[in-house]
Write an enzyme that holds these catalytic residues in place. Sequence first.
Site, mmCIF file in Angstrom:
data_model
loop_
_atom_site.group_PDB
_atom_site.id
_atom_site.type_symbol
_atom_site.label_atom_id
_atom_site.label_comp_id
_atom_site.label_asym_id
_atom_site.label_seq_id
_atom_site.Cartn_x
_atom_site.Cartn_y
_atom_site.Cartn_z
ATOM 1 N N VAL A 18 0.824 -1.366 0.086
ATOM 2 C CA VAL A 18 0.092 -0.027 0.217
ATOM 3 C C VAL A 18 0.918 1.082 0.064
ATOM 4 C CG1 VAL A 18 -2.021 1.331 1.233
ATOM 5 C CG2 VAL A 18 -1.783 -1.286 1.438
ATOM 6 N N THR A 62 -5.025 10.765 -1.020
ATOM 7 C CA THR A 62 -6.289 10.828 -0.291
ATOM 8 C C THR A 62 -6.214 9.820 0.975
ATOM 9 O OG1 THR A 62 -7.311 8.909 -1.379
ATOM 10 C CG2 THR A 62 -7.711 10.908 -2.355
ATOM 11 N N HIS A 77 -7.571 7.072 1.353
ATOM 12 C CA HIS A 77 -7.717 5.788 1.239
ATOM 13 C C HIS A 77 -6.565 4.865 1.847
ATOM 14 C CE1 HIS A 77 -9.275 2.397 -0.906
ATOM 15 N NE2 HIS A 77 -8.327 2.174 -1.430
ATOM 16 N N ARG A 111 12.207 -2.376 0.259
ATOM 17 C CA ARG A 111 11.623 -3.425 1.309
ATOM 18 C C ARG A 111 11.513 -4.746 0.682
ATOM 19 N NH1 ARG A 111 11.619 1.309 2.743
ATOM 20 N NH2 ARG A 111 11.540 1.990 4.842
#
Length: 181
Positions: free
Chosen positions: A88, A93, A95, A134
């Site tokens: 993610v 926004t 979200h 990562r």
Amino acid sequence: MVTPRRDSGKDRPSLKDARILVVEARYYEDIADELLRGATAAIAAAQAEAEVVTVPGALEIPQAVAILVEAAAREARPYDAVVALGCVIRGETGHYDIVAGESARALMDLSVLLRLPLGNGILTVETEAQAQARARVSEMNKGGGAAEAALAVLALKRAKAAERPDRTIGFTPRRTAETQE
């Protein structure tokens, strides 16, 4: 910078017969590829069996885990642990906050409720560059780390079950004078 301590797995009991469910979100394909590569390598190193299922995004991972774990139990082929993989990246926004927070919360709820070892390898980052660093096996290898976490908790679960084979692992209600009557 502090170097994190990793479980080498060398003192871990054999996980040769373990079935590990890997649910990966493929929203960011190149990042997903690296996360999966790290996770499957860690599972293979433990001589466990990995079953990989793909979902569109991170928010679908907990739903898929619940469905697949229930189906496997019904078929008398339960999973021993779960690895969740996804990414993610913060946008413009709110979200991001919903997806990152709710997917992590739902996975933890499932893990605790079902007493199912779960490694959360859903990256929550600000930039794609952070995600790539990562995810890469040659760098931070967070996919491998998530699998190693699930395997370590599975080993703990099995060790405790072996110590007390007559008891289940988890919480048991405390008996009081009122409940014994």
